[in-house]
Write a protein that holds these residues in place. Sequence first.
Motif, PDB file in Angstrom:
ATOM      1  N   PRO A   8       9.080  20.779   6.403  1.00 13.24           N
ATOM      2  CA  PRO A   8       8.381  19.552   7.039  1.00 13.24           C
ATOM      3  C   PRO A   8       8.238  19.823   8.823  1.00 13.24           C
ATOM      4  O   PRO A   8       7.820  19.441   9.543  1.00 13.24           O
ATOM      5  N   TRP A   9       9.595  20.170   9.207  1.00  9.97           N
ATOM      6  CA  TRP A   9       9.462  20.545  10.180  1.00  9.97           C
ATOM      7  C   TRP A   9       8.784  22.030  11.258  1.00  9.97           C
ATOM      8  O   TRP A   9       7.668  21.760  12.268  1.00  9.97           O
ATOM      9  N   VAL A  10       8.836  22.814  10.167  1.00  8.04           N
ATOM     10  CA  VAL A  10       7.964  24.035  10.287  1.00  8.04           C
ATOM     11  C   VAL A  10       5.992  23.167  10.319  1.00  8.04           C
ATOM     12  O   VAL A  10       5.702  23.969  11.532  1.00  8.04           O
ATOM     13  N   THR A  12       5.565  20.137  10.619  1.00 13.54           N
ATOM     14  CA  THR A  12       5.045  19.552  12.188  1.00 13.54           C
ATOM     15  C   THR A  12       4.526  20.672  13.253  1.00 13.54           C
ATOM     16  O   THR A  12       3.549  19.996  14.054  1.00 13.54           O
ATOM     17  N   LYS A  13       5.657  21.589  13.631  1.00 20.13           N
ATOM     18  CA  LYS A  13       5.596  21.857  14.836  1.00 20.13           C
ATOM     19  C   LYS A  13       3.769  22.743  15.452  1.00 20.13           C
ATOM     20  O   LYS A  13       3.232  22.979  15.899  1.00 20.13           O
TER      21      LYS A  13
END
Length: 155
Positions: A8-10, A12-13
């Motif tokens: 999710p963080w990859v 999102t970025k």
Amino acid sequence: MNLPYSGPWVLTKEIFKSEGILGFFRGFGVTVLREMPGYFFFFGGYELSRNMLTPKGKTKDDIGLLRTIIAGGIGGVSFWVAIFPADVIKSRLQISKSNDLTLEVTKDLIKKEGFRALYKGLGPTVLRTFPASGALFVAFEYTKQFLNYGLSYIS
């Protein structure tokens, strides 16, 4: 987006980098349009079926566990049958890389895949929602009864 999905963080970025803050709101308008009538059918289907399942001489609160599950399932099915085309369009908007308008995505989907494409996946969704919505309304009704009547026994 160039990177393969790896969390999710990859993701999102990557959305923020490529689309800015507005990238997080792709499909938001259709979601709002979907939810408003959807919950009319959800609660309307539930209450209507509760009334129809109430035996003569009893109240809706006396229908018991099985009938509450059935009424909740009917509410869930009513919700998804009513809004499924909007949900399909919302999903298509969210995964598209274009800035096409909702109407353009809808026309393109119907032109390329036919009207039935608006209902792809409805069967498994209905099978999933019946027990889930039944359980949701059982939890709601029995919690409501406990809060209304159960606390009077404590005090």
